[in-house]
Scaffold this motif. Structure first.
Motif, PDB file in Angstrom:
ATOM      1  N   VAL A   1       0.860  -1.194   0.000  1.00  7.67           N
ATOM      2  CA  VAL A   1       0.000   0.000   0.000  1.00  7.67           C
ATOM      3  C   VAL A   1       0.892   1.239   0.000  1.00  7.67           C
ATOM      4  O   VAL A   1       2.075   1.155   0.323  1.00  7.67           O
ATOM      5  CB  VAL A   1      -0.929   0.036   1.249  1.00  7.67           C
ATOM      6  N   ARG A   2       0.323   2.395  -0.377  1.00 16.44           N
ATOM      7  CA  ARG A   2       1.151   3.606  -0.404  1.00 16.44           C
ATOM      8  C   ARG A   2       0.937   4.485   0.829  1.00 16.44           C
ATOM      9  O   ARG A   2       1.564   5.526   0.959  1.00 16.44           O
ATOM     10  CB  ARG A   2       0.885   4.402  -1.670  1.00 16.44           C
ATOM     11  N   GLY A   3       0.017   4.087   1.721  1.00 19.39           N
ATOM     12  CA  GLY A   3      -0.231   4.833   2.960  1.00 19.39           C
ATOM     13  C   GLY A   3      -0.675   3.839   4.012  1.00 19.39           C
ATOM     14  O   GLY A   3      -0.695   2.637   3.761  1.00 19.39           O
TER      15      GLY A   3
ATOM     16  N   PHE B   1      -7.790  -8.963 -18.522  1.00 19.35           N
ATOM     17  CA  PHE B   1      -8.938  -8.062 -18.709  1.00 19.35           C
ATOM     18  C   PHE B   1     -10.175  -8.952 -18.719  1.00 19.35           C
ATOM     19  O   PHE B   1     -10.365  -9.753 -19.637  1.00 19.35           O
ATOM     20  CB  PHE B   1      -8.778  -7.294 -20.026  1.00 19.35           C
ATOM     21  N   VAL B   2     -10.991  -8.846 -17.670  1.00 19.14           N
ATOM     22  CA  VAL B   2     -12.041  -9.845 -17.444  1.00 19.14           C
ATOM     23  C   VAL B   2     -13.005 -10.016 -18.631  1.00 19.14           C
ATOM     24  O   VAL B   2     -13.341 -11.158 -18.975  1.00 19.14           O
ATOM     25  CB  VAL B   2     -12.760  -9.620 -16.081  1.00 19.14           C
ATOM     26  N   PRO B   3     -13.454  -8.953 -19.314  1.00 25.12           N
ATOM     27  CA  PRO B   3     -14.397  -9.200 -20.424  1.00 25.12           C
ATOM     28  C   PRO B   3     -13.801 -10.120 -21.490  1.00 25.12           C
ATOM     29  O   PRO B   3     -14.496 -11.019 -21.994  1.00 25.12           O
ATOM     30  CB  PRO B   3     -14.658  -7.802 -20.995  1.00 25.12           C
TER      31      PRO B   3
ATOM     32  N   GLY C   1     -12.904   2.307   1.844  1.00 25.50           N
ATOM     33  CA  GLY C   1     -13.919   1.452   1.228  1.00 25.50           C
ATOM     34  C   GLY C   1     -14.481   2.111  -0.011  1.00 25.50           C
ATOM     35  O   GLY C   1     -14.008   3.169  -0.433  1.00 25.50           O
ATOM     36  N   LYS C   2     -15.508   1.480  -0.559  1.00 26.80           N
ATOM     37  CA  LYS C   2     -16.108   1.962  -1.811  1.00 26.80           C
ATOM     38  C   LYS C   2     -17.020   3.150  -1.584  1.00 26.80           C
ATOM     39  O   LYS C   2     -17.653   3.278  -0.532  1.00 26.80           O
ATOM     40  CB  LYS C   2     -16.963   0.846  -2.429  1.00 26.80           C
ATOM     41  N   ILE C   3     -17.132   3.966  -2.585  1.00 29.01           N
ATOM     42  CA  ILE C   3     -18.154   5.009  -2.645  1.00 29.01           C
ATOM     43  C   ILE C   3     -19.282   4.442  -3.507  1.00 29.01           C
ATOM     44  O   ILE C   3     -19.041   3.886  -4.575  1.00 29.01           O
ATOM     45  CB  ILE C   3     -17.593   6.301  -3.290  1.00 29.01           C
TER      46      ILE C   3
END
Ligand SMILES: NC(=O)c1ccc[n+]([C@@H]2O[C@H](COP(=O)([O-])OP(=O)(O)OC[C@H]3O[C@@H](n4cnc5c(N)ncnc54)[C@H](OP(=O)(O)O)[C@@H]3O)[C@@H](O)[C@H]2O)c1
Length: 355
Positions: A200-202, A292-294, A348-350
């Motif tokens: 991680v960077r922080g 690349f998942v698709p 976390g996610k927005i």
């Protein structure tokens, strides 16, 4: 109904071309359902559609050479949307209309997780999805988690089990480990038996990663990556690396690989190409591969797809892909939500809420 539209490509950090417009209620075709959207996450791939990262990437490929319209696959079956488009790559909602067909009708009234992207993505009050690709998850999975069923869980499972084929007792390094993908890969180390070295960077996610089972957390803002990997692997290096950052960090990660290591590149968060010294891959016989998942999904037979979805569904139901949610914004505040998703040190996610 209202929809979130990108009118034109804009540079990183600029969301001025994203706006809300009034659209006609979409009608489902045969085998399709209309979904009243509840939630959708803001993923890095949504930024790729705002800032033209996909467009620039696909424009460079040989199969698009000399073509005015770009496709994601060489068979030219998957056109890449061109602006203006409604964005959003996945989400959850309730099926309120079926366009015909047994599968579609069976879903009426059910909560479904869907993955559809631009030009007619999920960031709108009502979205259209193929019934065959709409997944009903158990009620024990919350709406917010169900909104994030497709993109990251499927990618993580495929990268670990099908591409890297991780073996127990090995060592795996992951960059941007505080991401949803990083946390899932860390949590799954306790199931699949590899040691997970989180980069991680922080420090905002370091304790959470330790709690999820990280073998070590390396913070590159204060620590030297190679020195730390040397220390925590007793000089052996890592067997696998999962990198979604690129730039100098990916180059540094390459120099942490053990003999015959496998390096998988699946994102471009640094916005700069990986610094690749040929000798860093030649001498340790490192295999560098892209994902690349698709395009991976396109190449699989039905049985593999069904088995993969079934395995992911089980892991989702057991909470292995639970994603921390940082904040939820009403979709009318999409600009505030995008700024929050673009900020550093999120935990976390927005998410966007539609109803
Ligand atoms: N190839 C595929 O098929 C595929 C499929 C799914 C996802 N992905 C990729 O997977 C990656 C992670 O997705 P996600 O949804 O898990 O992300 P996420 O939860 O939104 O988190 C993004 C993370 O990236 C970190 N980050 C951003 N820029 C960085 C940089 N320049 N250097 C280091 N760290 C940086 C942030 O760390 P801070 O806390 O330090 O800000 C944050 O923890 C993305 O690149 C996405 O495009 C690829």
């Amino acid at each position: 109904m209202k929809a979130i539209v990108v009118s034109d490509i804009a540079p990183a950090g600029d969301f001025s071309r994203v706006y809300i417009e009034e659209q006609a209620l979409p009608a489902p075709g045969a085998g399709q359902v209309r979904v009243r959207m509840l939630y959708a996450p803001i993923n890095p791939s949504d930024f790729n559609f705002i800032h033209g990262t996909y467009h620039d990437g696909f424009e460079r490929l040989i199969w698009n050479y000399g073509h005015d319209t770009l496709t994601m696959d060489p068979q030219r079956t998957q056109p890449l949307a061109a602006v203006p488009y409604t964005i959003g790559g996945e989400g959850v909602g309730v099926v309120e209309a079926a366009g015909g067909g047994f599968l579609a009708k069976r879903l009426l009234g059910k909560r479904v997780s869907i993955a559809v992207g631009p030009p007619a993505g999920t960031w709108r009050e009502y979205a259209i999805a193929d019934a065959i690709r709409a997944v009903v998850l158990p009620a024990s999975v919350s709406d917010e988690q169900a909104a994030m069923f497709f993109v990251n869980p499927v990618s993580v499972y495929v990268m670990l089990k099908h591409v890297l084929k991780v073996k127990p007792g090995t060592r795996l390094l992951i960059t941007a480990a505080g991401s949803a993908i990083g946390k899932a890969v860390t949590r799954l180390s306790t199931v699949f038996g590899y040691q997970c070295i989180c980069v991680v960077r922080g420090s905002s996610n370091s304790d959470a990663l330790r709690g999820l089972g990280a073998h070590a957390v390396i913070e590159t803002n204060t620590q030297n990556l190679q020195a730390e990997v040397h220390r925590v692997t007793a000089g052996r290096g890592v067997d696998y690396a999962l990198d979604c950052v690129g730039g100098t960090l990916a180059g540094d990660a390459l120099r942490c690989m053990a003999l015959n290591g496998h390096f998988l590149s699946y994102g471009t968060l640094a916005g700069r190409p990986t610094e690749l010294h040929q000798r860093d891959i030649m001498h340790p016989l490192v295999r560098v591969e892209g994902f690349f998942v698709p395009n991976w999904l396109l190449q699989q037979n039905k049985l593999t797809l069904i088995r993969t979805l079934r395995a992911v569904k089980k892991l989702v139901a057991r909470g292995y892909f639970d994603v921390d949610v940082d904040r939820v914004f009403d979709f009318s505040r999409v600009h505030d939500a995008l700024a929050a998703a673009d900020a550093r040190d999120r935990t976390g996610k927005i998410m966007l809420r539609f109803s």
